[in-house]
Design a protein around this motif. Structure first.
Motif, PDB file in Angstrom:
ATOM      1  N   HIS A  55      35.233  58.639  49.982  1.00 45.98           N
ATOM      2  CA  HIS A  55      36.413  58.080  50.648  1.00 45.98           C
ATOM      3  C   HIS A  55      36.364  56.637  50.744  1.00 45.98           C
ATOM      4  N   LEU A  56      34.888  56.092  51.031  1.00 50.02           N
ATOM      5  CA  LEU A  56      34.583  54.795  51.103  1.00 50.02           C
ATOM      6  C   LEU A  56      34.852  54.180  49.999  1.00 50.02           C
ATOM      7  N   ALA A  57      34.618  54.710  48.569  1.00 53.78           N
ATOM      8  CA  ALA A  57      34.559  54.057  47.370  1.00 53.78           C
ATOM      9  C   ALA A  57      36.049  54.041  47.235  1.00 53.78           C
ATOM     10  N   THR A  58      36.736  55.021  47.548  1.00 55.13           N
ATOM     11  CA  THR A  58      38.160  55.052  47.274  1.00 55.13           C
ATOM     12  C   THR A  58      38.831  53.981  47.947  1.00 55.13           C
ATOM     13  N   SER A  59      38.454  53.876  49.267  1.00 58.39           N
ATOM     14  CA  SER A  59      39.174  52.946  50.130  1.00 58.39           C
ATOM     15  C   SER A  59      38.738  51.517  49.435  1.00 58.39           C
ATOM     16  N   ILE A  60      37.534  51.182  48.978  1.00 63.15           N
ATOM     17  CA  ILE A  60      37.032  49.884  48.279  1.00 63.15           C
ATOM     18  C   ILE A  60      38.169  49.507  47.269  1.00 63.15           C
ATOM     19  N   VAL A  61      38.331  50.727  46.367  1.00 62.73           N
ATOM     20  CA  VAL A  61      38.914  50.389  45.113  1.00 62.73           C
ATOM     21  C   VAL A  61      40.543  50.050  45.390  1.00 62.73           C
ATOM     22  N   MET A  62      41.189  50.818  46.692  1.00 59.89           N
ATOM     23  CA  MET A  62      42.588  50.595  47.080  1.00 59.89           C
ATOM     24  C   MET A  62      42.658  49.120  47.443  1.00 59.89           C
ATOM     25  N   ARG A  63      41.762  48.548  48.366  1.00 54.98           N
ATOM     26  CA  ARG A  63      41.644  46.997  48.837  1.00 54.98           C
ATOM     27  C   ARG A  63      41.493  46.155  47.510  1.00 54.98           C
ATOM     28  N   ILE A  64      40.662  46.482  46.754  1.00 49.88           N
ATOM     29  CA  ILE A  64      40.744  45.627  45.526  1.00 49.88           C
ATOM     30  C   ILE A  64      42.078  45.535  44.614  1.00 49.88           C
ATOM     31  N   ILE A  65      42.444  46.593  44.530  1.00 52.39           N
ATOM     32  CA  ILE A  65      43.895  46.929  43.874  1.00 52.39           C
ATOM     33  C   ILE A  65      44.887  45.972  44.497  1.00 52.39           C
ATOM     34  N   SER A  66      45.010  46.106  45.775  1.00 53.78           N
ATOM     35  CA  SER A  66      45.890  45.503  46.679  1.00 53.78           C
ATOM     36  C   SER A  66      45.537  43.691  46.241  1.00 53.78           C
ATOM     37  N   TYR A  67      44.565  43.329  46.437  1.00 55.17           N
ATOM     38  CA  TYR A  67      44.013  41.810  46.246  1.00 55.17           C
ATOM     39  C   TYR A  67      44.738  41.363  44.724  1.00 55.17           C
ATOM     40  N   LEU A  68      44.286  42.452  43.535  1.00 51.14           N
ATOM     41  CA  LEU A  68      44.675  41.829  42.399  1.00 51.14           C
ATOM     42  C   LEU A  68      46.137  42.119  42.246  1.00 51.14           C
ATOM     43  N   TYR A  69      46.798  42.778  42.928  1.00 50.34           N
ATOM     44  CA  TYR A  69      48.244  43.133  42.810  1.00 50.34           C
ATOM     45  C   TYR A  69      48.901  41.771  43.294  1.00 50.34           C
ATOM     46  N   MET A  70      48.407  41.300  44.565  1.00 53.30           N
ATOM     47  CA  MET A  70      48.745  39.970  45.151  1.00 53.30           C
ATOM     48  C   MET A  70      48.478  38.737  44.408  1.00 53.30           C
ATOM     49  N   ASN A  71      47.534  38.744  43.704  1.00 51.91           N
ATOM     50  CA  ASN A  71      47.178  37.608  42.832  1.00 51.91           C
ATOM     51  C   ASN A  71      47.838  37.581  41.530  1.00 51.91           C
ATOM     52  N   PHE A  72      48.121  38.790  40.722  1.00 51.60           N
ATOM     53  CA  PHE A  72      48.422  38.651  39.454  1.00 51.60           C
ATOM     54  C   PHE A  72      49.574  39.390  39.030  1.00 51.60           C
ATOM     55  N   ILE A  73      50.117  40.239  40.191  1.00 50.34           N
ATOM     56  CA  ILE A  73      51.248  41.049  39.267  1.00 50.34           C
ATOM     57  C   ILE A  73      52.887  40.543  39.856  1.00 50.34           C
ATOM     58  N   LEU A  74      52.783  39.624  41.087  1.00 46.59           N
ATOM     59  CA  LEU A  74      54.227  39.438  41.209  1.00 46.59           C
ATOM     60  C   LEU A  74      54.873  38.540  40.427  1.00 46.59           C
ATOM     61  N   ILE A  75      55.540  39.135  39.499  1.00 44.30           N
ATOM     62  CA  ILE A  75      56.312  38.515  38.430  1.00 44.30           C
ATOM     63  C   ILE A  75      57.851  38.988  38.402  1.00 44.30           C
ATOM     64  N   GLU A  76      58.496  37.848  37.870  1.00 49.99           N
ATOM     65  CA  GLU A  76      59.944  38.495  37.676  1.00 49.99           C
ATOM     66  C   GLU A  76      60.109  39.620  36.675  1.00 49.99           C
ATOM     67  N   SER A  77      61.241  40.691  37.090  1.00 53.88           N
ATOM     68  CA  SER A  77      61.503  41.694  36.096  1.00 53.88           C
ATOM     69  C   SER A  77      62.310  41.379  34.904  1.00 53.88           C
ATOM     70  N   SER A  78      61.759  41.823  33.823  1.00 53.07           N
ATOM     71  CA  SER A  78      62.712  41.628  32.640  1.00 53.07           C
ATOM     72  C   SER A  78      63.319  42.709  31.811  1.00 53.07           C
ATOM     73  N   LYS A  79      62.748  43.996  32.434  1.00 54.74           N
ATOM     74  CA  LYS A  79      63.015  45.139  31.629  1.00 54.74           C
ATOM     75  C   LYS A  79      64.062  45.942  32.617  1.00 54.74           C
ATOM     76  N   GLY A  80      63.959  47.272  32.678  1.00 50.66           N
ATOM     77  CA  GLY A  80      64.820  48.291  33.634  1.00 50.66           C
ATOM     78  C   GLY A  80      63.933  48.539  34.862  1.00 50.66           C
ATOM     79  N   LYS A  81      64.525  49.562  35.419  1.00 51.13           N
ATOM     80  CA  LYS A  81      63.691  50.124  36.677  1.00 51.13           C
ATOM     81  C   LYS A  81      62.982  51.449  36.368  1.00 51.13           C
TER      82      LYS A  81
END
Ligand code: B12
Length: 373
Positions: A217-243
């Motif tokens: 569970h701890l390993a999973t929660s560390i991964v979830m937190r890291i994914i959230s960090y990466l999302y905030m820093n790399f992924i917020l971009i304009e969408s150019s395709k569909g939904k």
């Protein structure tokens, strides 16, 4: 080693029998629990495990078997039996537990279901009993590691990250991730070559009883937190395709696969509605009707959730307002072989991030082309 016992083929169990089995799961599970608890008190079949582990196994077993009967996928049954024996024996269950458990299921099924429903089902249980010995022998030759399909530089990165997860070192795991991910390409590599394979190894250690549930569970929660960090820093971009709507299926609590797929699609320009874990079919249909996505992606890790997805796909296909929509499925449940994958009726089963992105791009190109014709 070659299979010397043959897996049943074709439609051994009728849909009506499967439905009857499923309907009686609560009463049958209760009976099996009570008989097995009594036998265990004199024979100690489950080592040091608490009784709840055995009881949970009976619930999972019955849900899984209902899926197998509805799908008539005995290759999947055979391959999952190997996993069941391997994982429970590694965690202290005795081999004879499985013989006794299957005998108990057979007698409870015989007592609960009408003979016209029980006869095909009992044939499968008898086949499972006859297969146990061979599966155990085959399991002794199992290679107990997860093959790593990428180059050794990435394997070193994965090993370092995995060790930090096992130590439960959240701060170092995050700063290590920051040192690896700089751009879109390194992010994709980090997701597919580091997080995915580290989590597979965490699963293997859990399966062998070498780490506790809390450590997993701890390993999973560390991964979830890291994914959230990466999302905030790399992924917020304009969408150019569909939904797209991406989610884990009903009763599916494994959400990291769906999350990774969502983030990667978003990075590729899709407007993604990520719903997380365990979405009931009716709720998913509702939001699909409200949002009109170009496609939906459903993640399934546990084989006992496959049939619900098959029902969902059938429901979507039979609704004239929805049958334009593409359906993509993926996840651990489809790596066990068998023909359930095809029986689901999705447009595409995808096993990796690359395959998913390419499929979505193709669908988008086709749609854009037909729009502008
Ligand atoms: C973490 C974990 C959990 C966590 C999940 C928490 C969370 N918030 O997600 C919790 C504790 C809830 C859990 C519960 C259980 N788990 Co678990 N779990 C895992 C573990 C260790 C990691 C899962 C993971 O994140 N993998 C990493 C992701 C990235 O990989 P992935 O899902 O395969 O995704 C990739 C591809 O498949 C694909 N993909 C995935 N989804 C989608 C969707 C689409 C649309 C597309 C296109 C592609 C795609 O893309 C991803 C790209 O990298 C796995 C081990 C494993 N091998 O995965 C076991 C594992 C899946 N669990 C297992 C089991 C047995 C269980 C339980 C039954 C345990 C129990 N006794 O209660 C329950 C079942 C709960 C349920 N009903 O869903 C077994 C399943 C064995 C089997 N025979 O199928 C595994 C394999 C462990 C093992 N080695 O034995 N688990």
């Amino acid at each position: 080693m070659k299979n010397i016992y043959s897996v049943p083929r074709g439609e051994v169990v009728s849909y009506a029998s499967a439905a009857e089995y499923e309907k009686n799961i609560p009463t049958m599970t209760e009976s099996v629990n009570s008989i097995m608890t009594k036998i265990n008190s004199t024979e100690n079949l489950i080592g040091d495990n608490p009784l709840s582990v055995m009881h949970d196994n009976h619930i999972h077993h019955s849900k899984f078997m209902a899926n197998i009967f509805k799908l008539n996928d005995y290759e999947l049954l055979n391959n999952t039996l190997k996993w069941v024996l391997n994982s429970y024996v590694s965690r202290g269950f005795k081999s004879k537990y499985f013989q006794i458990e299957l005998d108990t299921w057979i007698s409870v099924i015989r007592d609960t279901l009408e003979p016209n429903y029980s006869s095909g089902i009992i044939k499968i249980y008898q086949w499972m009993k006859s297969a146990l010995e061979n599966i155990e022998r085959e399991n002794k030759n199992l290679i107990n590691e997860i093959p790593y399909p990428f180059d050794s530089d990435w394997e070193n990165v994965k090993n370092k990250f995995f060790n930090l997860l096992i130590k439960g070192n959240s701060a170092e795991a995050l700063s290590f991730s920051k040192s690896i991910v700089h751009d879109r390409e390194s992010l994709e590599n980090f997701y597919s070559k580091v997080i995915t394979y580290s989590m597979y190894e965490v699963g293997l250690l859990w399966e062998k009883g070498l780490i506790s549930v809390a450590q997993e569970h701890l390993a999973t929660s560390i991964v979830m937190r890291i994914i959230s960090y990466l999302y905030m820093n790399f992924i917020l971009i304009e969408s150019s395709k569909g939904k797209a709507i991406i989610t884990a299926s009903a009763n599916e609590f494994h959400e990291i696969g769906a999350r990774i797929i969502s983030d990667q699609l978003e990075l590729d320009g899709w407007n993604v509605l990520y719903l997380g874990a365990n979405i009931p079919n009716e709720e998913l249909i509702k939001i699909i009707k409200e949002e009109n996505p170009d496609f939906i992606g459903i993640s399934v890790a546990m084989a006992f959730n496959i049939n619900k997805v098959k029902e969902l796909v059938a429901q979507i296909r039979s609704d004239s307002t929805l049958n334009y929509m593409k359906i993509l499925v993926g996840g651990h449940a489809f790596t066990f072989g068998g023909d359930s994958k095809e029986k689901i009726g999705a447009d595409k089963i995808s096993f990796s991030i690359d395959e998913t992105i390419n499929t979505a791009r193709l669908w988008w190109d086709d749609k854009s082309e037909s729009k502008f014709k």
